[in-house]
Design a protein around this motif. Structure first.
Motif, PDB file in Angstrom:
ATOM      1  N   LEU A  18       0.878  -1.217   0.001  1.00 39.57           N
ATOM      2  CA  LEU A  18      -0.097  -0.183  -0.106  1.00 39.57           C
ATOM      3  C   LEU A  18       0.744   1.280   0.005  1.00 39.57           C
ATOM      4  O   LEU A  18       0.686   2.220  -0.616  1.00 39.57           O
ATOM      5  CB  LEU A  18      -0.856   0.003   1.147  1.00 39.57           C
ATOM      6  N   SER A  19       1.901   1.360   0.650  1.00 45.40           N
ATOM      7  CA  SER A  19       2.836   2.313   0.801  1.00 45.40           C
ATOM      8  C   SER A  19       3.423   2.733  -0.403  1.00 45.40           C
ATOM      9  O   SER A  19       3.449   4.007  -0.998  1.00 45.40           O
ATOM     10  CB  SER A  19       4.100   2.324   1.779  1.00 45.40           C
ATOM     11  N   GLU A  20       3.862   1.558  -1.243  1.00 46.64           N
ATOM     12  CA  GLU A  20       4.387   1.722  -2.590  1.00 46.64           C
ATOM     13  C   GLU A  20       3.272   2.195  -3.521  1.00 46.64           C
ATOM     14  O   GLU A  20       3.570   3.062  -4.418  1.00 46.64           O
ATOM     15  CB  GLU A  20       5.181   0.376  -2.998  1.00 46.64           C
ATOM     16  N   LYS A  21       2.188   1.968  -3.182  1.00 44.59           N
ATOM     17  CA  LYS A  21       1.021   2.376  -4.134  1.00 44.59           C
ATOM     18  C   LYS A  21       0.954   3.892  -4.038  1.00 44.59           C
ATOM     19  O   LYS A  21       0.910   4.584  -5.276  1.00 44.59           O
ATOM     20  CB  LYS A  21      -0.199   1.587  -3.922  1.00 44.59           C
ATOM     21  N   VAL A  22       0.970   4.092  -2.923  1.00 48.22           N
ATOM     22  CA  VAL A  22       0.607   5.573  -2.653  1.00 48.22           C
ATOM     23  C   VAL A  22       1.782   6.334  -3.090  1.00 48.22           C
ATOM     24  O   VAL A  22       1.724   7.422  -3.952  1.00 48.22           O
ATOM     25  CB  VAL A  22       0.564   6.115  -1.162  1.00 48.22           C
ATOM     26  N   ARG A  23       3.179   5.901  -3.176  1.00 50.14           N
ATOM     27  CA  ARG A  23       4.295   6.414  -3.599  1.00 50.14           C
ATOM     28  C   ARG A  23       4.346   6.441  -4.924  1.00 50.14           C
ATOM     29  O   ARG A  23       4.439   7.715  -5.582  1.00 50.14           O
ATOM     30  CB  ARG A  23       5.440   5.640  -3.134  1.00 50.14           C
ATOM     31  N   GLY A  24       3.789   5.558  -5.509  1.00 43.39           N
ATOM     32  CA  GLY A  24       3.739   5.666  -7.235  1.00 43.39           C
ATOM     33  C   GLY A  24       2.718   6.796  -7.397  1.00 43.39           C
ATOM     34  O   GLY A  24       2.967   7.338  -8.459  1.00 43.39           O
ATOM     35  N   GLN A  25       1.654   6.787  -6.759  1.00 36.79           N
ATOM     36  CA  GLN A  25       0.782   7.822  -7.052  1.00 36.79           C
ATOM     37  C   GLN A  25       1.007   9.330  -7.001  1.00 36.79           C
ATOM     38  O   GLN A  25       1.061  10.029  -7.930  1.00 36.79           O
ATOM     39  CB  GLN A  25      -0.716   7.827  -6.215  1.00 36.79           C
ATOM     40  N   ILE A  26       1.993   9.317  -6.028  1.00 40.82           N
ATOM     41  CA  ILE A  26       2.552  10.813  -5.987  1.00 40.82           C
ATOM     42  C   ILE A  26       3.661  10.925  -6.983  1.00 40.82           C
ATOM     43  O   ILE A  26       3.822  12.255  -7.581  1.00 40.82           O
ATOM     44  CB  ILE A  26       3.201  10.991  -4.365  1.00 40.82           C
ATOM     45  N   GLN A  27       4.349  10.093  -7.225  1.00 35.28           N
ATOM     46  CA  GLN A  27       5.475   9.997  -8.504  1.00 35.28           C
ATOM     47  C   GLN A  27       4.691  10.388  -9.608  1.00 35.28           C
ATOM     48  O   GLN A  27       5.138  11.214 -10.516  1.00 35.28           O
ATOM     49  CB  GLN A  27       6.378   8.834  -8.497  1.00 35.28           C
ATOM     50  N   GLN A  28       3.567   9.919  -9.790  1.00 33.00           N
ATOM     51  CA  GLN A  28       2.765  10.008 -11.115  1.00 33.00           C
ATOM     52  C   GLN A  28       2.389  11.391 -11.302  1.00 33.00           C
ATOM     53  O   GLN A  28       2.531  12.348 -12.102  1.00 33.00           O
ATOM     54  CB  GLN A  28       1.513   9.273 -11.121  1.00 33.00           C
ATOM     55  N   ILE A  29       1.901  12.084  -9.905  1.00 29.84           N
ATOM     56  CA  ILE A  29       1.517  13.334 -10.157  1.00 29.84           C
ATOM     57  C   ILE A  29       2.782  14.312 -10.349  1.00 29.84           C
ATOM     58  O   ILE A  29       2.506  15.240 -11.286  1.00 29.84           O
ATOM     59  CB  ILE A  29       1.019  13.954  -8.344  1.00 29.84           C
ATOM     60  N   LEU A  30       3.906  14.130  -9.675  1.00 30.72           N
ATOM     61  CA  LEU A  30       5.144  14.989 -10.148  1.00 30.72           C
ATOM     62  C   LEU A  30       5.415  14.875 -11.498  1.00 30.72           C
ATOM     63  O   LEU A  30       5.708  15.857 -12.179  1.00 30.72           O
ATOM     64  CB  LEU A  30       6.062  14.475  -9.190  1.00 30.72           C
ATOM     65  N   ILE A  31       5.210  13.729 -12.141  1.00 31.17           N
ATOM     66  CA  ILE A  31       5.821  13.450 -13.407  1.00 31.17           C
ATOM     67  C   ILE A  31       4.742  14.236 -14.574  1.00 31.17           C
ATOM     68  O   ILE A  31       5.235  15.018 -15.242  1.00 31.17           O
ATOM     69  CB  ILE A  31       5.577  11.976 -13.952  1.00 31.17           C
ATOM     70  N   GLU A  32       3.139  13.949 -13.976  1.00 28.33           N
ATOM     71  CA  GLU A  32       2.386  14.823 -14.989  1.00 28.33           C
ATOM     72  C   GLU A  32       2.809  16.522 -14.734  1.00 28.33           C
ATOM     73  O   GLU A  32       2.683  17.036 -15.830  1.00 28.33           O
ATOM     74  CB  GLU A  32       0.865  14.775 -14.367  1.00 28.33           C
ATOM     75  N   GLN A  33       2.966  16.801 -13.409  1.00 31.62           N
ATOM     76  CA  GLN A  33       3.330  18.328 -13.513  1.00 31.62           C
ATOM     77  C   GLN A  33       4.537  18.718 -14.238  1.00 31.62           C
ATOM     78  O   GLN A  33       4.424  19.633 -14.814  1.00 31.62           O
ATOM     79  CB  GLN A  33       3.358  18.592 -11.973  1.00 31.62           C
TER      80      GLN A  33
END
Lengths: 395, 333
Positions: free
Chosen positions: A370-385
C-alpha cells in the motif's frame, strides 16, 4: 506613504546602457529619470486622492450597510488607481522608440505592481511588527498552536504563497470538507517550507477548513528558536502517537513520509521520491480509519539546490546535515534565502482504507504494498506536473 | 460507588508532613465518613488531630517494615496512602534513596504481611523524563525514563516499581498510582514554585517547552476519590491545557533571562551546590524538552476531570503569591 518616493528611486538600479555612444546612455538615463519622476508624481497624486476618499468614506460610514459600501468604493478606487498607473506606463511605452528603452519600461511595468510594495521599508516593518511575539490573552490549543501567532504569520505566509513562489494549487476539493484526513506529500527544499505552503494552500483555497497541522522532523522541532515557533504556528513533532492523537481529534494532518531523506536530497536526485519510511503512515490511516490524500509539490526542490552536504560536521552541532548550495554558505545568511521558483501543488483523489481491519496492521507485506502504491501515485502526480512545466522560475 | 468503610477498618496515611499527606489528613480529619484514620511519619504534623491516631515511625530505620506491619495489622488497615516522598530533589541523595526507594520497599513488604486491601501511591509525571523523543502527550502505558536523567526520579520510579510488584504478586489487592503533574495553587511549596517565585527566571535560549500544571485542590480531590473508589492502575493526574514556559514566566511577571545552553548545566550545578538553584543540573532538560502527560485515562476510566485548567492553576498560584508578598494572605483567606 512618505517613504515611497525614496524607494521608488531605488528601482531602476540597473538601467541597461545603450552600447553606441556615451551621449546615448546619458540621454536614456535622463529620460528614464524624468519618467520615473512622472510615475512618482502620478503615484503621489493617486495616493492623495485615495487617502482623502478613504477619509471621507470613513467619516460617512457608520452602519454595517455603509461598510459594505465602503468596501465596494475602495475596490473601485483601487481599480482606478491601478488603471491610472498602467495608463501612465503604457503612455510612456508608446512614446519610447528604442528597443532597449521599451524593454526597460516593460520590465518596469511588470515589476512596479509587485516590487513597489515589496521593496518598501514599510512592507517589511509591517511584517516584522506582526510577526514579533507579544503577550496575548488568547489561549493556545493542546499542541501549543496559538491562533494569534498564526494570524501574525499570515502576511508572511501569504507573501511567500502569492508573490514569492506564486503557488498554483489544483485539486484542493479532494480534501474532505470535514473530519480526519491524512495528507501525504513529497518532501524537499532543505527547510520545511513545503509544509508551510500546504498549510497556506488549505487556509487560502479550501472552503471551511483551517486546521491543517503539519508534522515536523525532530531536527527542526528541536532546533533552537525554530522549535518554539513551529508548535506555535501549528507544527507538531513527527511521531506516531502525535499523529494518531491529531487524527482522532478530527484534524487534517500533513505528513512527509520521506522524512529527512527527502528534504535533504541532492539536487541531482530531485523529484525522485525516496523510501517512504516503514509505512507508518499507512498503519496510521488503517488504525484511525482516515482517508489519505496524496499530494505532489513541484517547485520546492529548486529553492535550495543541495550540491553537497556534510554529515560529520553537522553531527557535531546536532542537525542531520549541513548543505552546500549555490548560495550557502558562500553568501552567508543571505544564502539562506530560498530561491523564487514557481510552485505547483496538486492534491490527488483521496484513498480510503475502510475495508481493511485491525488484522491488516499485522501484515507488513500488505502495508509495504500500500505504501508503494501511494508512493507511485505521488510520483505520477509529479511526473504529470513536470511534463507541463516549461521553466523552473516561471512555471 | 462510594461506600462507607467497615467500622473496624482504617485508612492509613504514611508521610503526613509533605503537602499531599498533610492536606489529605486535614480533609479526612474533617470528614465524618472516615471513622478511623491513622497517620504515620517520622515527626508529628503541625495539625490539631482529634480522631486521627498518630504513630511515630522513621522509614529509614532497619526494622521499619516489621514495626509497620505490626501497626497495620493492629489497626486493621484497609487502605494505605503512601505519600512519604519529598516534593523537591533533596541535597542528600543517599538519604532520599533510603526514604523513597527503600521506604517504599518496606511499606510494600509490611502491606503484604498485613494484607492491606488497597494501596494508593503518589507519584509524579516527571518520572517520564523530558526527552526530545517524547510525544506531546505521554500516556500511562509508556515506560518512565526519568531514571536516565536524574537519581531523584530514578528513586521515584523505583518506588512505583515496588507498588506494581505488589499488585502483580497479589492480584486480589488494589494498587492505584496517581502521577501528578507540577502542583500549583495558593499554598503549595516545592522546587517548581521556588523556580517560579524567583525574581529572575532563567531559561534556555531558544527552547520553550510546553508545560502543564494541576491545581492543589484537584490533587486532593483525586486522592479522596482514589480512597473512596476502587481503581486499579496508574493514572496521570494532570489538568487540561498546556502553556509555553515563556508564557508562564510572563504571567508570573518575573524577569526572564534566557541563557545559552553552552555551560548552562555547569552553571546550574554550581548554583545548586551553592544552594542558589532549586534543582540540580539533571533537571535542566525540563526547561528544554516536553514532558506533558495525557489525562484521558484519568477522565475516562478514573472518572475525574480536574476543575482547574493549567492556566487557572497557575493564576491561583500567582494571585496568592502576590498577596503573600504584601502579607495579605490571611485577610484574603
Amino acid at each position: 506613504m512618505q517613504d515611497k518616493p525614496d524607494n521608488a528611486r531605488v528601482l531602476p538600479f540597473n538601467p541597461r546602457p545603450k552600447p553606441e555612444t556615451e551621449n546615448g546612455f546619458d540621454s536614456l538615463a535622463k529620460k528614464l529619470e524624468t519618467k520615473i519622476a512622472n510615475i512618482e508624481r502620478e503615484l503621489k497624486d493617486s495616493i492623495h486622492i485615495l487617502e482623502s476618499d478613504v477619509q471621507r468614506l470613513v467619516k460617512r460610514g457608520k452602519g454595517k450597510a455603509d461598510q459594505a459600501d465602503i468596501k465596494d468604493d475602495l475596490a473601485t478606487l483601487s481599480k482606478t488607481l491601478e488603471g491610472r498607473i498602467k495608463g501612465t506606463l503604457d503612455g510612456l511605452l508608446k512614446e519610447s522608440r528604442g528597443k532597449n528603452e521599451r524593454e526597460e519600461l516593460k520590465a518596469l511595468r511588470g515589476l512596479s505592481s509587485h516590487l513597489m510594495q515589496v521593496l518598501t521599508v514599510d512592507f517589511y516593518k509591517n511584517i516584522l511588527e506582526k510577526v514579533k511575539p507579544t503577550e496575548t490573552n488568547d489561549d493556545i490549543d493542546e499542541f501549543g498552536m496559538e491562533p494569534a501567532m498564526v494570524e501574525r504569520f499570515r502576511p508572511l505566509l501569504d507573501f511567500l504563497y502569492e508573490k514569492y513562489w506564486r503557488v498554483e494549487t489544483t485539486g484542493i476539493n479532494n480534501i474532505p470538507d470535514k473530519g480526519r484526513a491524512l495528507i501525504v506529500a513529497n518532501h524537499s527544499g532543505t527547510l520545511p517550507y513545503d509544509g508551510a505552503m500546504i498549510k497556506a494552500a488549505v487556509l487560502k483555497e479550501h472552503q471551511g477548513r483551517k486546521d491543517a497541522r503539519f508534522l515536523v522532523e525532530d531536527f527542526v522541532f528541536h532546533m533552537p528558536f525554530l522549535g518554539g515557533l513551529m508548535y506555535r504556528i501549528g507544527g507538531v513533532r513527527a511521531c506516531p502517537e502525535n499523529a494518531e492523537r491529531l487524527l482522532s481529534k478530527e484534524h487534517l494532518v500533513v505528513v512527509f513520509p520521506e522524512g529527512v531523506k527527502g528534504i535533504g536530497k541532492y539536487y541531482h536526485q530531485r523529484y525522485k521520491l525516496q523510501r517512504f519510511g516503514r509505512g507508518g503512515f499507512i498503519k496510521l490511516c488503517i488504525k484511525t480509519q482516515s482517508p489519505l490524500v496524496p499530494v505532489g509539490i513541484v517547485g520546492a526542490e529548486e529553492i535550495h539546490p543541495i550540491l553537497f552536504k556534510s554529515n560529520t560536521l553537522a553531527k557535531a552541532i546536532g542537525i542531520p546535515y549541513i548543505p552546500l548550495t549555490p548560495t550557502f554558505p558562500l553568501m552567508g545568511l543571505l544564502g539562506m534565502i530560498p530561491l523564487p521558483s514557481k510552485w505547483h501543488i496538486h492534491f490527488g483523489p483521496p484513498i480510503h482504507f475502510d475495508q481493511l481491519g485491525a488484522e491488516a496492521l499485522q501484515d507488513e507485506i500488505l502495508i509495504h504494498k500500500l505504501s508503494e502504491k501511494v508512493r507511485g501515485q505521488i510520483q505520477q502526480i509529479l511526473i504529470e506536473q513536470l511534463k507541463k512545466r516549461r521553466s523552473v522560475w516561471r512555471g | 460507588m462510594k461506600k462507607p468503610l467497615a467500622k473496624d477498618k482504617s485508612i492509613v496515611i504514611i508521610g503526613v508532613n509533605g503537602f499531599i499527606g498533610r492536606s489529605l489528613l486535614r480533609h479526612l480529619e474533617k470528614d465524618t465518613r472516615y471513622k478511623r484514620v491513622i497517620a504515620i511519619d517520622y515527626k508529628k504534623p503541625n495539625l490539631t488531630l482529634k480522631k486521627t491516631k498518630f504513630y511515630k515511625l522513621n522509614l529509614t530505620e532497619t526494622m521499619a517494615d516489621v514495626t509497620l506491619s505490626e501497626i497495620l495489622t493492629d489497626e486493621a488497615c484497609d487502605t494505605l496512602v503512601l505519600t512519604a516522598f519529598p516534593m523537591s530533589p533533596p541535597k542528600d541523595q543517599a538519604l532520599a534513596h533510603e526514604v523513597i526507594a527503600i521506604g517504599s520497599f518496606y511499606v510494600m513488604n509490611a502491606c503484604a504481611a498485613a494484607q492491606v486491601r488497597k494501596v494508593v501511591m503518589a507519584s509524579i509525571t516527571d518520572v517520564y523524563g523530558a526527552f526530545p523523543t517524547n510525544p506531546n502527550y505521554l500516556t500511562e502505558d509508556m515506560p518512565p525514563k526519568g531514571h536516565l536523567q536524574d537519581r531523584f526520579l530514578a528513586d521515584r520510579i523505583d518506588a512505583e516499581k515496588q507498588a506494581l510488584k505488589y499488585a502483580a504478586k497479589f492480584p486480589d489487592r488494589l494498587v492505584t498510582i496517581l502521577r501528578h503533574a507540577t502542583i500549583l495553587g495558593p499554598t503549595i511549596e516545592s522546587y517548581k514554585t521556588r523556580y517560579l517565585r524567583r525574581t529572575i527566571s532563567t531559561t534556555m535560549l531558544g527552547f520553550d517547552p510546553l508545560t502543564q500544571f494541576i491545581h492543589e485542590d484537584d490533587v486532593i480531590s483525586a486522592f479522596i476519590k482514589a480512597i473512596d473508589e476502587d481503581h486499579k492502575g496508574i493514572f496521570n493526574l494532570a489538568a487540561d491545557g498546556v502553556l509555553p514556559l515563556s508564557r508562564v514566566i510572563k504571567l508570573c511577571g518575573k524577569l526572564h533571562i534566557p541563557l545559552t545552553q553552552i555551560g548552562f548545566k555547569t552553571g546550574v550545578q554550581l548554583l545548586w551546590l551553592m544552594d542558589l538553584s532549586p534543582a540540580p543540573a539533571s533537571h535542566v532538560d525540563f526547561l528544554r524538552y516536553l514532558c506533558v502527560a495525557d489525562n484521558d485515562k484519568l477522565k475516562n476510566i478514573f472518572g475525574f476531570t480536574p476543575r482547574y485548567t493549567s492556566k487557572e492553576a497557575l493564576l491561583t498560584f500567582i494571585g496568592a503569591e502576590r498577596l503573600r508578598e504584601l502579607d495579605l494572605t490571611e485577610t484574603a483567606a
